[in-house]
Design an enzyme around this catalytic site. Structure first.
Site, PDB file in Angstrom:
ATOM      1  N   ASP A  13       0.821  -1.220   0.000  1.00 40.04           N
ATOM      2  CA  ASP A  13       0.000   0.000   0.000  1.00 40.04           C
ATOM      3  C   ASP A  13       0.853   1.268   0.000  1.00 40.04           C
ATOM      4  OD1 ASP A  13      -2.351  -1.678   0.353  1.00 40.04           O
ATOM      5  OD2 ASP A  13      -1.743  -1.841   2.454  1.00 40.04           O
ATOM      6  N   LYS A  16       2.406   2.071  -5.159  1.00 37.82           N
ATOM      7  CA  LYS A  16       3.084   1.542  -6.352  1.00 37.82           C
ATOM      8  C   LYS A  16       2.318   1.841  -7.630  1.00 37.82           C
ATOM      9  CE  LYS A  16       3.271  -2.674  -4.771  1.00 37.82           C
ATOM     10  NZ  LYS A  16       2.760  -2.392  -3.413  1.00 37.82           N
ATOM     11  N   GLY A  17       0.974   1.827  -7.523  1.00 35.32           N
ATOM     12  CA  GLY A  17       0.168   2.016  -8.722  1.00 35.32           C
ATOM     13  C   GLY A  17       0.453   3.332  -9.409  1.00 35.32           C
ATOM     14  N   GLY A  40      -4.032  -4.672  -4.392  1.00 36.00           N
ATOM     15  CA  GLY A  40      -4.566  -3.764  -5.396  1.00 36.00           C
ATOM     16  C   GLY A  40      -3.807  -2.464  -5.419  1.00 36.00           C
ATOM     17  N   HIS A  41      -3.952  -1.736  -6.491  1.00 36.36           N
ATOM     18  CA  HIS A  41      -3.372  -0.405  -6.555  1.00 36.36           C
ATOM     19  C   HIS A  41      -4.339   0.510  -7.301  1.00 36.36           C
ATOM     20  CE1 HIS A  41      -1.366  -2.973  -9.712  1.00 36.36           C
ATOM     21  NE2 HIS A  41      -2.054  -2.146 -10.457  1.00 36.36           N
ATOM     22  N   GLN A 223       1.967  -6.233  -3.016  1.00 31.65           N
ATOM     23  CA  GLN A 223       2.330  -6.204  -1.599  1.00 31.65           C
ATOM     24  C   GLN A 223       3.630  -5.428  -1.369  1.00 31.65           C
ATOM     25  OE1 GLN A 223       1.666  -9.697  -2.777  1.00 31.65           O
ATOM     26  NE2 GLN A 223      -0.437  -9.663  -2.151  1.00 31.65           N
ATOM     27  N   THR A 300     -10.046  -4.865  -0.171  1.00 30.87           N
ATOM     28  CA  THR A 300     -11.024  -5.241   0.851  1.00 30.87           C
ATOM     29  C   THR A 300     -11.767  -4.071   1.466  1.00 30.87           C
ATOM     30  OG1 THR A 300      -9.390  -5.102   2.634  1.00 30.87           O
ATOM     31  CG2 THR A 300      -9.570  -7.209   1.464  1.00 30.87           C
ATOM     32  N   GLY A 414       0.534  14.070  -3.942  1.00 34.88           N
ATOM     33  CA  GLY A 414      -0.894  13.931  -4.188  1.00 34.88           C
ATOM     34  C   GLY A 414      -1.151  12.745  -5.083  1.00 34.88           C
TER      35      GLY A 414
END
Length: 423
Positions: A13, A16-17, A40-41, A223, A300, A414
């Site tokens: 978290d 990375k996305g 997720g990202h 992760q 989640t 941001g």
């Protein structure tokens, strides 16, 4: 530099996305190398906020070849849902290749995952219940089904019969759960096979040919390294290897081909699920970080545990992964604090640990040793260069560099692409 690995350095978290999406503009290929849709990202681009779980972040760039490599476990339904999401926002058929060797998540994996967590009670790991761990267990036990099995449904059924005969016994006799029906599974996966068959290919060859041709390739994990099966806070870890070395294994490339390893570091620390977390702030400080940072799981929706920056973990990540640079994310979230704490070590039974303790009992019971620095207490979300950051924010960045011994090359202030500062 042709081959770049991008990894999370904390418990996931880290953002990375966004960083992957930013770097993808200069890439020819983006490769996801491990994990499943339990991670997720979030990517914000072209007016859309997309929550991706399996698809590489480069999927939003038309010129980028996206690769789901062999190190993943894939729930076909989850993958199809993401592909449909792209269609819904007007993105055509993506340039995507999915490895023949990636393992399938089956309905019995989900059932076992959920039943096991219930059985463990207070000792549960805190999994997402999506079947990731059981799928990797079957992979290691050499009884898993793979994407290539979808290409021959006769072989698929033969393998499924063998697996399901055993899994149903476990479900019914150990967990007191209803058995699964083979015909129902076959009908479901036959539809998945029809939808995905044209995407399945030899991803190791595709990746290596791109590198041979001088293409820029970005390797993206899920992760963070503290959830690594071998080097994380076991047993509160994932079932694969998010570290830089895992990229080579999961993607099928030689370590000799890697030129750059960028670690994603959040300006504070978060964690989802159970497990030790020395700098956790179960107070107004943690709640402020959670609220301002939007710290809720992409997959989640679970609230993330929040705490101050942990320099011990950061140094550990730099050592294990051989980081060549750092992308610092969510610096803007700390803007509201008058003073900011940095964990520079741990104390346990009168002994100071400036490096990661090798015994988990120490890590579980240690007390963080903090260094307090001045906050900047002003909005930095509009800063578009390093020079426009307040001096206190610059000092904080320099201090983190000193602790890790790794240059901070990118700073996120941001969630959008434009809120990124390059040094």
């Amino acid at each position: 530099m042709p081959a770049t690995i991008l990894i999370g350095t904390q418990w996931g978290d880290e953002g990375k996305g966004k960083v992957t999406d930013w770097l993808a503009n200069d890439m020819d290929m983006v490769v996801r190398y491990q994990g499943g849709h339990n991670a997720g990202h979030t990517v914000i681009a072209e007016g859309h906020k997309l929550k991706l779980h399996l698809l590489p972040s480069g999927i939003l760039r038309p010129h980028v070849v996206s690769v789901i490599a062999s190190g993943l476990v894939i729930d076909p339904q989850a993958l199809i849902m993401e592909l449909d999401l792209l269609k819904d926002i007007g993105i055509g058929e993506p340039n995507l290749v999915v490895s023949t060797n990636a393992h399938l998540i089956m309905p019995y994996h989900r059932a076992l995952d959920q039943a096991s967590e219930v059985k463990l009670g207070k000792s549960k790991i805190g999994t997402t219940g999506l079947g990731i761990g059981p799928a990797y267990t079957d992979k290691a036990s050499r009884v898993g089904l793979r994407m290539q099995d979808l290409m021959d449904m006769k072989i698929f059924r033969e393998k499924l019969e063998v697996a399901l005969n055993f899994k149903n016994q476990v479900l019914t006799k150990i967990y007191d759960v209803d058995p699964l029906d083979i015909d129902q599974i076959m009908d479901e996966y036959l539809l998945h096979a029809e939808r995905l068959k044209n995407l399945i290919g030899d991803t190791s060859r595709v990746i290596n040919e791109a590198l041979d041709g001088g293409k820029n390739v970005l390797f993206e994990g899920a992760q963070g390294m503290m959830l690594d099966l071998d080097h994380g806070t076991y047993p509160f870890v994932t079932s694969s290897s998010p570290i830089a070395g895992g990229a080579c294994v999961g993607a099928g490339v030689s370590p000799m081909r890697i030129n750059r390893i960028i670690g994603i570091v959040k300006a504070y620390t978060t964690r989802v699920g159970a497990g030790p977390f020395p700098t956790e702030q179960e107070n107004d400080t943690g709640e402020t970080m959670r609220s301002v940072g939007g710290e809720y799981g992409t997959t989640t929706g679970r609230p993330r545990r929040c705490g101050w920056f942990d320099g011990v973990i950061a140094k550990y990540a730099a050592r294990i992964n051989g980081l060549t640079g750092i992308a610092l994310t969510k610096l803007d979230v700390l803007s509201g604090f008058e003073t900011i704490k940095i964990c520079v070590g741990y104390e346990h039974e009168g002994k100071l640990y400036e490096q990661m303790p090798c015994h988990q009992s120490i890590f579980h019971k240690c007390t963080p040793v903090y260094e307090e620095v001045e906050g900047w207490n002003t909005d930095i979300s509009g800063a578009d260069s390093y020079d426009k950051l307040p001096k206190a924010a610059q000092d904080y960045i320099v201090r983190l560099e000193e602790m890790t011994g790794v240059p901070i090359e990118m700073i996120s202030v941001g969630p959008s692409r434009m809120q990124t500062i390059l040094r």
